[in-house]
Design an enzyme around this catalytic site. Sequence first.
Site, PDB file in Angstrom:
ATOM      1  N   HIS A   6       0.873  -1.183   0.000  1.00 14.76           N
ATOM      2  CA  HIS A   6       0.000   0.000   0.000  1.00 14.76           C
ATOM      3  C   HIS A   6       0.901   1.221   0.000  1.00 14.76           C
ATOM      4  CE1 HIS A   6      -3.631   2.377   0.819  1.00 14.76           C
ATOM      5  NE2 HIS A   6      -2.801   3.138   1.491  1.00 14.76           N
ATOM      6  N   CYS A   7       0.753   2.065  -1.018  1.00 18.31           N
ATOM      7  CA  CYS A   7       1.622   3.240  -1.144  1.00 18.31           C
ATOM      8  C   CYS A   7       0.851   4.481  -0.687  1.00 18.31           C
ATOM      9  CB  CYS A   7       2.067   3.390  -2.596  1.00 18.31           C
ATOM     10  SG  CYS A   7       3.074   4.863  -2.850  1.00 18.31           S
ATOM     11  N   PRO A   8       1.262   5.126   0.406  1.00 20.01           N
ATOM     12  CA  PRO A   8       0.532   6.316   0.856  1.00 20.01           C
ATOM     13  C   PRO A   8       0.651   7.484  -0.109  1.00 20.01           C
ATOM     14  CG  PRO A   8       2.496   5.947   2.182  1.00 20.01           C
ATOM     15  CD  PRO A   8       2.353   4.764   1.298  1.00 20.01           C
TER      16      PRO A   8
END
Length: 345
Positions: A184-186
């Site tokens: 999951h890439c913020p």
Amino acid sequence: MNEIDEEGVKDDHHITSIIEDHERICWGCGLRLLLATDSPVFKCGWCGAISTQIRIRKPDSACFSRWRRTRDRFFVAILLLFMSFVICAGVWAVYPTVFSISYFCGIFHSSITAILSLITISSFCLAAFKSAGAPVSVTWGSYPVVGKNGLENFTFCTYCEKPKPPRAHHCRSCRMCILDMDHHCPFIGNCVGAANHRHFIIFLISIVIGCFYAVMMCSYTVFHVWPPQLESSASTDTSAVSRMLKEVLTGIASSVLLLSVRGLVLLYLSFACLSVDIGITVLLWQQLYYIYEGKTYIAHISSQNSGNGGCQNILRFFNCPYWAFRFFLIPTNTAKFQESSSKFL
Ligand SMILES: [Zn+2]
Ligand SMILES: [Zn+2]
Ligand SMILES: [Zn+2]
């Protein structure tokens, strides 16, 4: 079952109690399964679903979910603002110099900037706002409806309370299962999964090229604007005292220019783009290494290659046409190539 055969001398009542102890219900098809051992993990012989010790987890608190959503939106907004600033400020600070060289030079660099900006922003939007890969909904729960091997290697997601396909993972930020989830890439506020991994890689590549181009153009502009002023002012003086005085005044003038808005923008863009370039290059290298190795993501890559690394994984990831496999793969990979390319024909 073996335990029951070995202990056949025991009375029927005791055997019945063992059977009951080892009896489980498959979550996938609802059939009652009789296990040989009291294993916490078992696979249904009919539908293929894998059962573990199922305990329904409590959903994340509203505060926790809100914090993650706010954090993701904040980073996405910051990144969009940064990209817009680099493009607009770069054009404003660099292009007067570029167009002063020649009209053709200005048009040429304007075209490069437009193409790089378009690719970067469009790939960012696709990576950020496209679904990362939601699993298709499958029928589950009752024997007549769920067919033979209908849930092969599916597990049960205790967050979604739905079947989870093989190689899918649950993301607590996105609050759903993601196929071939990488992470999951913020910064894109989204997972990187089967549906947007390619857009994410293209975004990283375009950022690396774009930042390198910005650093080059800013550096060129800085060296193009200031040194001629120093030379011209120094060359017109004859006496030593007036030359020294002129150099001091030129130095002050250069400092003022450096501290001007345009000078500060050029300096900021140079250092910011260089820092971003170094960081993203490391991330891109790591991502490409994973793709090369064919592990951790993209289900069809890992399943087709059984974890074997090779350039064919990179070509397959970018959906390269058949001729690219023949052109790029070295002869030592011929056997591997024939095996993998047959699946493309
Ligand atoms: Zn089953
Ligand atoms: Zn889930
Ligand atoms: Zn996610």
